[in-house]
Scaffold this active site. Structure first.
Site, PDB file in Angstrom:
ATOM      1  N   HIS A   2       1.469   1.104   0.857  1.00 39.00           N
ATOM      2  CA  HIS A   2       0.533   2.228   0.974  1.00 39.00           C
ATOM      3  C   HIS A   2       0.832   3.032   2.238  1.00 39.00           C
ATOM      4  O   HIS A   2       0.340   2.711   3.317  1.00 39.00           O
ATOM      5  CB  HIS A   2      -0.910   1.725   1.005  1.00 39.00           C
ATOM      6  CG  HIS A   2      -1.388   1.213  -0.314  1.00 39.00           C
ATOM      7  ND1 HIS A   2      -2.008   2.026  -1.244  1.00 39.00           N
ATOM      8  CD2 HIS A   2      -1.303  -0.014  -0.882  1.00 39.00           C
ATOM      9  CE1 HIS A   2      -2.302   1.304  -2.327  1.00 39.00           C
ATOM     10  NE2 HIS A   2      -1.890   0.070  -2.127  1.00 39.00           N
ATOM     11  N   CYS A  10       2.201   2.216  -4.984  1.00 40.49           N
ATOM     12  CA  CYS A  10       1.650   0.948  -5.457  1.00 40.49           C
ATOM     13  C   CYS A  10       1.533   0.960  -6.988  1.00 40.49           C
ATOM     14  O   CYS A  10       2.532   0.889  -7.688  1.00 40.49           O
ATOM     15  CB  CYS A  10       0.320   0.645  -4.775  1.00 40.49           C
ATOM     16  SG  CYS A  10      -0.239  -1.066  -4.988  1.00 40.49           S
ATOM     17  N   TYR A  11       0.318   1.065  -7.551  1.00 40.94           N
ATOM     18  CA  TYR A  11       0.170   1.135  -9.008  1.00 40.94           C
ATOM     19  C   TYR A  11       1.013   2.271  -9.581  1.00 40.94           C
ATOM     20  O   TYR A  11       1.636   2.128 -10.641  1.00 40.94           O
ATOM     21  CB  TYR A  11      -1.307   1.331  -9.373  1.00 40.94           C
ATOM     22  CG  TYR A  11      -1.556   1.393 -10.861  1.00 40.94           C
ATOM     23  CD1 TYR A  11      -1.916   0.259 -11.572  1.00 40.94           C
ATOM     24  CD2 TYR A  11      -1.423   2.593 -11.556  1.00 40.94           C
ATOM     25  CE1 TYR A  11      -2.132   0.313 -12.951  1.00 40.94           C
ATOM     26  CE2 TYR A  11      -1.634   2.661 -12.926  1.00 40.94           C
ATOM     27  CZ  TYR A  11      -1.993   1.522 -13.618  1.00 40.94           C
ATOM     28  OH  TYR A  11      -2.199   1.584 -14.971  1.00 40.94           O
ATOM     29  N   GLU A  19      -0.337   5.856   2.969  1.00 42.07           N
ATOM     30  CA  GLU A  19      -1.480   6.696   3.341  1.00 42.07           C
ATOM     31  C   GLU A  19      -2.472   6.008   4.270  1.00 42.07           C
ATOM     32  O   GLU A  19      -3.395   6.658   4.777  1.00 42.07           O
ATOM     33  CB  GLU A  19      -2.206   7.183   2.075  1.00 42.07           C
ATOM     34  CG  GLU A  19      -3.102   6.156   1.388  1.00 42.07           C
ATOM     35  CD  GLU A  19      -2.356   5.199   0.470  1.00 42.07           C
ATOM     36  OE1 GLU A  19      -3.023   4.485  -0.292  1.00 42.07           O
ATOM     37  OE2 GLU A  19      -1.113   5.162   0.517  1.00 42.07           O
ATOM     38  N   GLY A  79      -4.200   1.930  -7.529  1.00 40.40           N
ATOM     39  CA  GLY A  79      -5.340   1.675  -8.393  1.00 40.40           C
ATOM     40  C   GLY A  79      -5.598   0.188  -8.509  1.00 40.40           C
ATOM     41  O   GLY A  79      -4.753  -0.626  -8.127  1.00 40.40           O
ATOM     42  N   ASP A  90     -22.740  21.363   6.608  1.00 40.28           N
ATOM     43  CA  ASP A  90     -22.170  21.844   5.354  1.00 40.28           C
ATOM     44  C   ASP A  90     -22.799  23.165   4.912  1.00 40.28           C
ATOM     45  O   ASP A  90     -22.108  24.138   4.631  1.00 40.28           O
ATOM     46  CB  ASP A  90     -22.328  20.797   4.253  1.00 40.28           C
ATOM     47  CG  ASP A  90     -21.720  19.458   4.627  1.00 40.28           C
ATOM     48  OD1 ASP A  90     -20.793  19.453   5.462  1.00 40.28           O
ATOM     49  OD2 ASP A  90     -22.174  18.425   4.103  1.00 40.28           O
ATOM     50  N   LYS A 146     -15.145  16.677   5.139  1.00 36.18           N
ATOM     51  CA  LYS A 146     -15.992  17.029   6.277  1.00 36.18           C
ATOM     52  C   LYS A 146     -15.192  17.503   7.490  1.00 36.18           C
ATOM     53  O   LYS A 146     -15.594  18.457   8.166  1.00 36.18           O
ATOM     54  CB  LYS A 146     -16.868  15.829   6.653  1.00 36.18           C
ATOM     55  CG  LYS A 146     -17.830  16.086   7.806  1.00 36.18           C
ATOM     56  CD  LYS A 146     -19.006  16.944   7.400  1.00 36.18           C
ATOM     57  CE  LYS A 146     -19.995  16.130   6.578  1.00 36.18           C
ATOM     58  NZ  LYS A 146     -21.237  16.879   6.290  1.00 36.18           N
TER      59      LYS A 146
END
Length: 490
Positions: A149, A60-61, A151, A33, A207, A346
């Site tokens: 991080h 992290c945060y 990710e 964050g 979609d 998506k």
């Protein structure tokens, strides 16, 4: 998490612990964050979450927050870390079981505060030059934290670390498959609508097409698809919708021609939020009229995706733009919404579409906004401007396909700002519109990078658009990533 075939959802930091535990999570991840844990409005957690017996990973945060709340120390050391940073493992950890000891691995850092003292019961398991505690573990309580991080793609072995948390710490199973998604969605759809009539808002994009195919599998003849021709579609889109759903899926399809109606409500509107909301409300009114002729259908299917929900503002999330199918819906509509793709990104939607048997040209069609070309015209929407933009956009897509780049690009399209510039054509002065070419690469539309198109392609685009589209005398290229820009201009 989903790339590891484990289902996950994003929930707000202030969700009650009791509600979280009712959902029987295998694990909880505390995200990064932008705040300092010491900031006045910094998010905090109910401390009961740490005593719930559910494995936790702070990133992290999230790592700094659990450190502070459990009795450790977080400080502003004056030595921030940003970007690629060598990390060294200094202790055993289930997260790093395959990482080499005493050898550095590049990770991605982005922090100003640092963990300087671990809480009671924790040990530091990794370090960097500026972070004495780059990772920490309490293996008895299954609480873990990493300052970096994992990710992001820039972290070597980051996905591997996340999978160690999922499978070794949480005991999760890789059961989130496309077949599983379809089966669970069909079951939920049948439970929601029962034997009632269902309308589907079919735009021709991937979609709404996947949502329609999924609902059709669930309820069959109870479904009526409604294609509203707003006059704001791409070239040839209406014909393709008719061919796919009438001929291939044999779906009951109502084609509503409402071009004049939509141009009427857009007259004089220039603010993008006003345009989106006007289009969203008009869509609903059209569907309500169709419903009265379709045995009073009370369910409306939409192809709403997870990014639509996030960008339209939920809880503490900022409203980036009101998607016409989320923030643009009227308060007094008479339908109950059916949104089978609401929790999907998506790339997951495309995979589901392929599994359902949709043709490649539908599944891999580049995303197109629900309000259509109206939000690619910066300013008032008029029939003349739509004509110009549609012709230019068709050239962009044709040349991108010819260059073999269509599947490599997340989106490529034309934008028409409602301004004019002076030009020279045939030894005469022109005063005409510019066309902006927008092309981006992305994995999920949450972030995007502007595409480095070949000069030869740009030259062909510029030449063809100026020569073939009456009313254009200038072509420019948008080289803005997301953030700070959004993919669509409006």
């Amino acid at each position: 998490m989903r790339e590891a075939r484990v289902y996950s959802e994003i929930v707000p930091f202030d969700a009650p612990v009791s509600e979280l535990l009712e959902r029987r999570p295998k694990g909880i991840i505390l995200s990064g964050g932008p705040e300092s844990v010491y900031a006045q409005w910094a998010p905090t957690l109910d401390p009961g979450i740490y005593e719930a017996g559910v494995p936790i990973l702070g990133i992290c945060y999230g790592a700094q927050l659990l450190t502070r709340q459990l009795g450790g120390m977080v400080e502003r050391t004056g030595r921030p870390e940003y970007g690629r940073t060598p990390l060294t493992r200094i202790g055993s950890s289930p997260l790093f079981c395959d990482w080499p000891a005493q050898q550095s691995v590049d990770v991605w850092m982005s922090h100003a505060d640092s963990i300087t003292e671990v809480p009671p019961g924790f040990v530091a398991t990794a370090t960097t030059a500026e972070s004495p505690v780059a990772a920490l573990d309490d293996t008895e309580r299954h609480i873990h934290g990493v300052q970096f991080h994992p990710e992001v793609l820039h972290t070597a072995r980051g996905q591997e670390l996340l999978e160690r948390f999922l499978f070794d710490v949480c005991g999760a199973r890789p059961s989130w498959t496309h077949t599983n998604i379809i089966e669970s969605s069909v079951e939920a759809l049948r439970a929601q609508v029962g034997g009632a009539r269902v309308l589907c808002a079919l735009s021709g994009g991937v979609d709404s097409a996947v949502a329609a195919a999924l609902v059709h599998r669930a309820v069959g003849a109870q479904l009526t698809c409604v294609f509203v021709d707003t006059g704001l579609m791409r070239a040839g889109e209406g014909e393709q919708v008719e061919e796919t759903f009438r001929s291939q899926f044999h779906v009951d399809l109502v084609h509503v021609k409402a071009t004049d109606r939509f141009f009427g409500i857009l007259t004089g509107l220039t603010d993008p939020e006003e345009k989106r909301k006007a289009i969203g409300e008009t869509f609903i009114r059209v569907f309500e009229e169709v419903a009265r002729d379709a045995e009073d259908a009370r369910f409306l299917v939409q192809g709403t995706l997870y990014p639509d929900i996030i960008e339209s503002g939920t809880g503490d999330a900022a409203t980036i733009k009101s998607h016409h199918n989320v923030g643009g819906l009227p308060q007094d509509m008479s339908f109950e919404l059916v949104e089978p793709l609401r929790l999907l990104f998506k790339d997951e939607v495309r995979a589901v579409g392929e599994e359902l048997g949709l043709p490649e040209e539908i599944v891999w069609r580049q995303p197109f906004p629900g309000p259509g070309l109206a939000v690619r015209i910066v300013g008032e929407v008029t029939p003349e401007r739509v004509r110009i933009l549609r012709a230019a956009d068709a050239i962009v897509l044709e040349e991108v396909r010819r260059a073999g780049l269509y599947r490599e690009l997340w989106q490529s399209f034309a934008v028409l700002p409602a301004v004019r510039s002076v030009g020279v054509m045939g030894d005469g002065r022109t005063y005409a519109y510019p066309i902006v070419i927008r092309a981006v690469t992305s994995d999920d539309a949450m972030t995007a990078d502007w595409a480095r198109l070949p000069y030869e392609l740009l030259e062909r685009l510029s030449t063809r658009i100026i020569n073939e589209v009456d009313g254009v005398n200038r072509v420019v290229l948008d080289v803005t990533s997301k953030p700070p820009g959004t993919i669509e201009w409006e």
